[in-house]
Motif scaffolding. Structure first.
Motif, PDB file in Angstrom:
ATOM      1  N   GLY A 282       0.786  -1.220   0.000  1.00  0.00           N
ATOM      2  CA  GLY A 282       0.000   0.000   0.000  1.00  0.00           C
ATOM      3  C   GLY A 282       0.818   1.271   0.000  1.00  0.00           C
ATOM      4  N   ASP A 283       2.108   1.156  -0.258  1.00  0.00           N
ATOM      5  CA  ASP A 283       2.966   2.342  -0.205  1.00  0.00           C
ATOM      6  C   ASP A 283       2.989   3.100  -1.525  1.00  0.00           C
ATOM      7  OD1 ASP A 283       4.204   0.126  -1.341  1.00  0.00           O
ATOM      8  OD2 ASP A 283       6.204   0.817  -0.830  1.00  0.00           O
ATOM      9  N   PHE A 284       2.319   2.589  -2.534  1.00  0.00           N
ATOM     10  CA  PHE A 284       2.259   3.262  -3.834  1.00  0.00           C
ATOM     11  C   PHE A 284       0.776   3.391  -4.167  1.00  0.00           C
ATOM     12  CE2 PHE A 284       2.758   3.587  -8.455  1.00  0.00           C
ATOM     13  CZ  PHE A 284       3.848   4.425  -8.549  1.00  0.00           C
ATOM     14  N   PRO A 285       0.154   4.456  -3.660  1.00  0.00           N
ATOM     15  CA  PRO A 285      -1.311   4.525  -3.717  1.00  0.00           C
ATOM     16  C   PRO A 285      -1.897   4.376  -5.121  1.00  0.00           C
ATOM     17  CG  PRO A 285      -0.430   6.208  -2.241  1.00  0.00           C
ATOM     18  CD  PRO A 285       0.751   5.583  -2.934  1.00  0.00           C
ATOM     19  N   ALA A 286      -1.222   4.916  -6.133  1.00  0.00           N
ATOM     20  CA  ALA A 286      -1.778   4.841  -7.487  1.00  0.00           C
ATOM     21  C   ALA A 286      -2.030   3.393  -7.901  1.00  0.00           C
ATOM     22  CB  ALA A 286      -0.832   5.520  -8.481  1.00  0.00           C
ATOM     23  N   ALA A 287      -1.177   2.478  -7.424  1.00  0.00           N
ATOM     24  CA  ALA A 287      -1.333   1.084  -7.833  1.00  0.00           C
ATOM     25  C   ALA A 287      -2.627   0.486  -7.322  1.00  0.00           C
ATOM     26  CB  ALA A 287      -0.138   0.263  -7.352  1.00  0.00           C
ATOM     27  N   LYS A 288      -3.116   0.978  -6.206  1.00  0.00           N
ATOM     28  CA  LYS A 288      -4.326   0.413  -5.604  1.00  0.00           C
ATOM     29  C   LYS A 288      -5.592   1.172  -5.989  1.00  0.00           C
ATOM     30  CE  LYS A 288      -4.476  -1.343  -1.505  1.00  0.00           C
ATOM     31  NZ  LYS A 288      -4.403  -1.596  -0.056  1.00  0.00           N
ATOM     32  N   ASP A 289      -5.439   2.332  -6.609  1.00  0.00           N
ATOM     33  CA  ASP A 289      -6.578   3.210  -6.838  1.00  0.00           C
ATOM     34  C   ASP A 289      -7.325   2.765  -8.097  1.00  0.00           C
ATOM     35  OD1 ASP A 289      -8.263   5.297  -7.518  1.00  0.00           O
ATOM     36  OD2 ASP A 289      -6.876   6.837  -6.810  1.00  0.00           O
ATOM     37  N   PRO A 290      -8.561   2.310  -7.949  1.00  0.00           N
ATOM     38  CA  PRO A 290      -9.273   1.817  -9.131  1.00  0.00           C
ATOM     39  C   PRO A 290      -9.570   2.905 -10.152  1.00  0.00           C
ATOM     40  CG  PRO A 290     -10.705   1.811  -7.185  1.00  0.00           C
ATOM     41  CD  PRO A 290      -9.331   2.170  -6.722  1.00  0.00           C
ATOM     42  N   LYS A 291      -9.506   4.164  -9.731  1.00  0.00           N
ATOM     43  CA  LYS A 291      -9.714   5.226 -10.725  1.00  0.00           C
ATOM     44  C   LYS A 291      -8.447   5.454 -11.555  1.00  0.00           C
ATOM     45  CE  LYS A 291     -13.326   7.676  -8.215  1.00  0.00           C
ATOM     46  NZ  LYS A 291     -13.510   8.704  -7.191  1.00  0.00           N
ATOM     47  N   VAL A 292      -7.324   5.441 -10.896  1.00  0.00           N
ATOM     48  CA  VAL A 292      -6.060   5.692 -11.601  1.00  0.00           C
ATOM     49  C   VAL A 292      -5.585   4.441 -12.332  1.00  0.00           C
ATOM     50  CG1 VAL A 292      -3.635   6.317 -11.273  1.00  0.00           C
ATOM     51  CG2 VAL A 292      -5.408   7.460  -9.921  1.00  0.00           C
ATOM     52  N   ASN A 293      -5.862   3.301 -11.751  1.00  0.00           N
ATOM     53  CA  ASN A 293      -5.265   2.064 -12.259  1.00  0.00           C
ATOM     54  C   ASN A 293      -6.307   0.950 -12.375  1.00  0.00           C
ATOM     55  OD1 ASN A 293      -3.234   0.301 -13.064  1.00  0.00           O
ATOM     56  ND2 ASN A 293      -2.607  -0.182 -10.969  1.00  0.00           N
ATOM     57  N   PRO A 294      -7.358   1.203 -13.174  1.00  0.00           N
ATOM     58  CA  PRO A 294      -8.410   0.180 -13.263  1.00  0.00           C
ATOM     59  C   PRO A 294      -7.898  -1.140 -13.826  1.00  0.00           C
ATOM     60  CG  PRO A 294      -8.708   1.876 -14.946  1.00  0.00           C
ATOM     61  CD  PRO A 294      -7.649   2.383 -14.008  1.00  0.00           C
ATOM     62  N   ASP A 295      -6.850  -1.091 -14.617  1.00  0.00           N
ATOM     63  CA  ASP A 295      -6.335  -2.327 -15.219  1.00  0.00           C
ATOM     64  C   ASP A 295      -5.365  -3.054 -14.298  1.00  0.00           C
ATOM     65  OD1 ASP A 295      -7.896  -1.804 -17.348  1.00  0.00           O
ATOM     66  OD2 ASP A 295      -6.272  -1.430 -18.773  1.00  0.00           O
ATOM     67  N   LYS A 296      -5.186  -2.523 -13.093  1.00  0.00           N
ATOM     68  CA  LYS A 296      -4.375  -3.216 -12.074  1.00  0.00           C
ATOM     69  C   LYS A 296      -2.964  -3.534 -12.565  1.00  0.00           C
ATOM     70  CE  LYS A 296      -8.450  -4.889  -9.720  1.00  0.00           C
ATOM     71  NZ  LYS A 296      -9.286  -6.003  -9.304  1.00  0.00           N
ATOM     72  N   VAL A 297      -2.375  -2.526 -13.150  1.00  0.00           N
ATOM     73  CA  VAL A 297      -0.987  -2.668 -13.588  1.00  0.00           C
ATOM     74  C   VAL A 297      -0.075  -2.579 -12.368  1.00  0.00           C
ATOM     75  CG1 VAL A 297       0.852  -1.569 -14.941  1.00  0.00           C
ATOM     76  CG2 VAL A 297      -1.456  -1.819 -15.896  1.00  0.00           C
ATOM     77  N   ALA A 298       0.954  -3.411 -12.333  1.00  0.00           N
ATOM     78  CA  ALA A 298       1.931  -3.372 -11.251  1.00  0.00           C
ATOM     79  C   ALA A 298       3.277  -3.813 -11.828  1.00  0.00           C
ATOM     80  CB  ALA A 298       1.494  -4.262 -10.102  1.00  0.00           C
ATOM     81  N   TRP A 299       4.236  -4.069 -10.975  1.00  0.00           N
ATOM     82  CA  TRP A 299       5.555  -4.384 -11.525  1.00  0.00           C
ATOM     83  C   TRP A 299       6.324  -5.352 -10.638  1.00  0.00           C
ATOM     84  CZ3 TRP A 299       4.506  -0.039  -8.717  1.00  0.00           C
ATOM     85  CH2 TRP A 299       5.367   0.294  -7.676  1.00  0.00           C
ATOM     86  N   HIS A 300       7.317  -5.930 -11.245  1.00  0.00           N
ATOM     87  CA  HIS A 300       8.330  -6.722 -10.563  1.00  0.00           C
ATOM     88  C   HIS A 300       9.654  -5.984 -10.610  1.00  0.00           C
ATOM     89  CE1 HIS A 300       5.948 -10.350 -12.122  1.00  0.00           C
ATOM     90  NE2 HIS A 300       6.044 -10.619 -10.839  1.00  0.00           N
ATOM     91  N   SER A 301      10.377  -6.030  -9.510  1.00  0.00           N
ATOM     92  CA  SER A 301      11.794  -5.671  -9.579  1.00  0.00           C
ATOM     93  C   SER A 301      12.522  -6.542  -8.574  1.00  0.00           C
ATOM     94  CB  SER A 301      12.013  -4.186  -9.288  1.00  0.00           C
ATOM     95  OG  SER A 301      11.703  -3.897  -7.941  1.00  0.00           O
ATOM     96  N   CYS A 302      13.820  -6.572  -8.679  1.00  0.00           N
ATOM     97  CA  CYS A 302      14.619  -7.416  -7.786  1.00  0.00           C
ATOM     98  C   CYS A 302      15.653  -6.579  -7.048  1.00  0.00           C
ATOM     99  CB  CYS A 302      15.361  -8.494  -8.578  1.00  0.00           C
ATOM    100  SG  CYS A 302      14.284  -9.790  -9.232  1.00  0.00           S
ATOM    101  N   ALA A 303      15.949  -7.006  -5.830  1.00  0.00           N
ATOM    102  CA  ALA A 303      17.114  -6.519  -5.099  1.00  0.00           C
ATOM    103  C   ALA A 303      18.180  -7.606  -5.193  1.00  0.00           C
ATOM    104  CB  ALA A 303      16.767  -6.251  -3.640  1.00  0.00           C
ATOM    105  N   LEU A 304      19.393  -7.172  -5.406  1.00  0.00           N
ATOM    106  CA  LEU A 304      20.485  -8.107  -5.648  1.00  0.00           C
ATOM    107  C   LEU A 304      21.587  -7.871  -4.630  1.00  0.00           C
ATOM    108  CD1 LEU A 304      20.805  -7.383  -9.471  1.00  0.00           C
ATOM    109  CD2 LEU A 304      19.284  -9.027  -8.365  1.00  0.00           C
TER     110      LEU A 304
END
Lengths: 353, 353, 353, 353
Positions: free
Chosen positions: A115-137
């Protein structure tokens, strides 16, 4: 103790360079075959350099637009060989290097739950539920397919590396501040595979096999090829036939990984043949353990990196080239560009033909 | 929700592909200029694919020995441009990625003091006091000069990425298990620089500048060049003139980093022009924030990576190409080969001419 | 699947709690010895809880100023036993946890060489050449001497942990968001050592030794001590006599580390004796491998953490207590306070007498 | 340069110690109030030590079973105050320390998807679908609530720390090899809160506020309490009222974090009052920037750690003690036990009353 012969013998070299590199920027010394082009900075019987007090590049200074065009001119088929091995937390590495971990840093479920990236959870901003993967190395900079930088190895009481850079001046907490991996230019040269395993008719050379000048000459003869000044030379022991998907069979790899060239072979490649870069399919290029006579436990590393300014290639995957019987190719490698690092790591060099 | 238009519309595409890609392995659709070669897997007006249910490579499948030879054939001078930015702990990165630290893991003093490698301290074995440097790295895999893998972005309730791979099946704790960076082949294509900053006559595009199809067309016209299917397209905003030695001026970089292409421009590049790889000198290629109409906050990422299987290049250093007025070049990039990673990072792609 | 019996049977428990915990905040159930104090939240034959829908603390809720004063009242000599083992990169750990590295981040030479902290180099500001050491750590949160948090273990299709917290709600990329180690209060209780190795007259219990209720009863009898509700129980197998300075003898430790209690012993300690915290000198408390009958490979972990809300202590160094024949002591432990972590790690609990 | 006055003046101190510490193991010097107990190793007007050439413990050597019993005897109510602040990746830290990241290493979904732990997926072995969470941590060892080890600070050309340990002898790549955090014994002492913020009638002391001897004396008078040799002294500036759940308001914390004691106050606390440990609620105890006269930028650190062998407590949460008007308590703190580390970090010390 004298670590850098070149620096020490500058006075003595003035004579021989006076008509050559110093004045013209190019060596008058060519290879040992008629018609070979002279190569900048190389002197037969001596090797590479000097390149000036500020130099961090070493023999790779000899690359010019002409040598690059010539190397690319070897490509006739457009066929690409990937010389990199896939690396992960399970992969074999020299035990003196820190372990590596690849971790999911963000994933789509975690992004939404955290929940630290509000746009990702907001159905108005992100109705298609786009998100991402990244890695720490968490990695060591000497793992997977590598090119050692000229700052990797030191010698002497004052811990000098290539060109006389000293720990007291150029060390630090955040890696080396001279000759780090960012100083390794993009490498494009003629490449020659010397397939010692095939010459010895084995799948992979046995433990501690010492590759000599005679072995290398036998490879050249068997493969009907020649070395030219400015070449990248890749020496195949066969060990990487055991790498598999991630190098997890440590016992098998360790067993064969100790085969490699001796100091005399390294000197012959540099001083007689003008190799600009020397690599192999092992973790350390040189045979281990080193014989008694050298002054250290890794004489080839010291000679090439500290004294000659010749970068070393490690864990290059040469199996496909060997299978196809390729002796000559265009070698291309670009290292990561991370300040302070002592090697390009987890690389994917290519051979083009 | 529909995340992958290609999968969804396979039935409808059978007709148009029946005479083309499906039967022959090559598209019958060429570029929009007479004499352009047909490019495998690309259909004008549609874009790239499909490449089969197991595919993890996307548009880069279209590279063939012929396209590679053609790209290398563009090299006339042997001149190399390094497109990588140097990265360290101070460098700008998107704040959603973890910080990076480059640490001296071993140094010559530490090796001797620590005493855990007895040969290094033994005057009989190592009279020349040879030792080594290595670094431990804590990094994110989306920093420095990058190529996003096709698994970087997900969409939908089931968190699908390219080709329908789902989190529940192919996620994990140690990065992604489909379409990771090891699946990105060595990239060798024709490259075209579209210098939007020069076209707009600014040092760097202002914050949030939205690059449109018209902007890209104006660049082509100004630069007197054309795009061909299979090209890598590099779009210059000028932001990296502020990178300096390590990208430490975060405020300045952040200010300009939000310029980028909009979704219509991405579609035009892929569907009308056949771009095989699209990159820029910013951290995210697309302009930010996204306009209201798209269904997400990063519509260009979703379109290119998830729907079209077109990799994205980020933080490519284009200043030298711009200074020399280079429009057309041979683009070469090989990513790290680390299993699970979601991008090639701290890369050093090159432009050759 | 039902993971949390307590939640499920709340309705049925109302009756028995109606006169006890629910109304008064304290259980009316005492221990099995006359004169034992009643302990909040514990019911003989049932165990601990429930503590309410928001609870993240479990049985440690039973600590009160009175129990703390009583525990401190056991200290007669002022003698302190350090129950922590020293941890470093060489130390044994369960192989499912990531490796650890302790690195010099800054050192006085590096600070001056790096030059990034000008005051350190300025002879006017810092004529005495003061500098500092610090370390960067890459660690797992389940290493060294530990207290498992109640979020360490999950069960069921929806991955519930203690008190019904579910992964879909309370997981995340940055550790757990309920029952992390920050929720473990400072622990001060009566402690009892049950020295199974001494009872069996061995240096250390053999591999896979299954500690039963009868073993624990035999220890109590031999040591002439009793258990009381609210006690921390420490069970000694003897394995840590092989820890040495850093736990680097992995083979020896692994050999003995598989001894531990079975599920029946865990239930007896909780339901009949009211243990508030159960620990041992092994990495996992329970014997391994688990017998066939349980429904999982770590039934004791699941029972204690998920079902009873009883924290688990691991790798507690009990050798000094055993040498001195200490059966009863005051146990004090405070975990690290790092949000998201699933255990207190590299701890230094103490026993006071 | 002389860094350790104590070592240098051993000869001169023989006389005064001859009748005291050296013979009896206890100092004959007591505090300045009638009836105060003599404290081992402390001399009024001088401070602490010496403790012998091998000592790594410093003033904490003065703890004895008697002092520990006396400290525990202060506990009348059984009330526990948690003095630790919760730490995570967002938390304020001194910018010279590396950032921290807390990452989910394993989670139940990832364990099953990754498939590397077959028992977890096997419905016969694990029908109840038990799995686990663990975290990987990248941390600095000087973050959150801390106790600085005596090896944290160095001085002089040869980088000596406490008791004359030198970098050339006891440094290394993996942290310090003398006086690391594993040498800090469990700390149990009388504690005294000196509430400077309350004395000054402010929520928190302003930036750069220099706490003097007069301020500390005013606190003692206002609080009607006294200091005794062997006390832990905690000095409250009030800054941690702004810590909140994770110290993420960097601007606010930084603004107040520079308040602290000056060198004269540190000397008074040690040499006149016999403080065994000095801490505060700031990141560095001493006021910053240091005034011109000292010989370095962190004179209090150098004095306490290097010259006196007095550990420093940092970021101790004193708000609850202040709210309850507590002046005197029993202080208990046990640091992590990680070899090489320069401080105990993310600690949870407690105050008991």
């Amino acid at each position: 103790m004298r670590v850098c012969g070149w620096t020490a013998s500058v006075a003595g070299m003035v004579a021989c360079f006076a008509l050559g590199w110093t004045l013209s920027g190019r060596s008058v010394q060519g290879g040992d075959e008629p018609g070979q082009p002279a190569v900048k900075g190389w002197t037969k019987g001596k090797g590479w350099g000097p390149w000036g007090a500020a130099d961090e590049v070493g023999s790779l200074n000899a690359m010019t637009p002409e040598t690059i065009k010539a190397a690319l001119g070897l490509v006739k088929q457009g066929k690409v060989y990937d010389l990199g091995v896939p690396y992960d937390a399970e992969s074999f590495r020299w035990p003196g290097h820190n372990p590596g971990v690849i971790l999911t840093y963000r994933g789509p479920e975690g992004v939404r739950r955290q929940g630290d990236f509000p746009a990702a959870k907001d159905p108005k901003v992100n109705p298609d539920k786009v998100a991402w993967h990244s890695c720490a190395l968490f990695l060591n900079d000497n793992v997977g397919t590598q090119i050692d930088s000229l700052g990797h190895i030191t010698a002497g009481d004052d811990n000098q590396w290539y060109n006389g850079f000293k720990e007291a001046d150029w060390g630090g907490n955040f890696g080396i501040r001279k000759c780090d991996a960012t100083t390794i230019p993009p490498i494009i040269t003629r490449g020659v595979l010397l397939d010692v395993a095939a010459m010895r008719k084995v799948d992979a050379l046995p433990s501690h096999y010492r590759i000599t000048v005679a072995d290398l000459q036998a490879c050249l003869q068997r493969q009907k090829t020649t070395l030219r000044p400015g070449d990248t030379v890749m020496i195949r022991t066969g060990v990487l036939r055991y790498w598999g998907k991630n190098g997890s069979d440590h016992d098998k790899i360790r067993q064969h990984d100790s085969a490699g060239i001796d100091l005399a072979a390294a000197k012959w490649l540099v001083e007689q043949k003008g190799a600009i870069l020397i690599g192999s399919d092992t973790s350390g290029l040189e045979h281990a353990p080193a014989p008694k006579e050298p002054q250290t436990f890794i004489p080839v590393h010291r000679y090439l990196l500290v004294q000659q300014g010749v970068h070393i290639g490690e864990f290059h995957y040469l199996e496909d080239l060997a299978r196809d019987g390729v002796s000559e190719f265009c070698y291309v490698c670009m290292t990561n560009k991370i300040r302070g690092t002592t090697a390009g790591f987890t690389l994917r060099p290519i051979a083009l033909r």
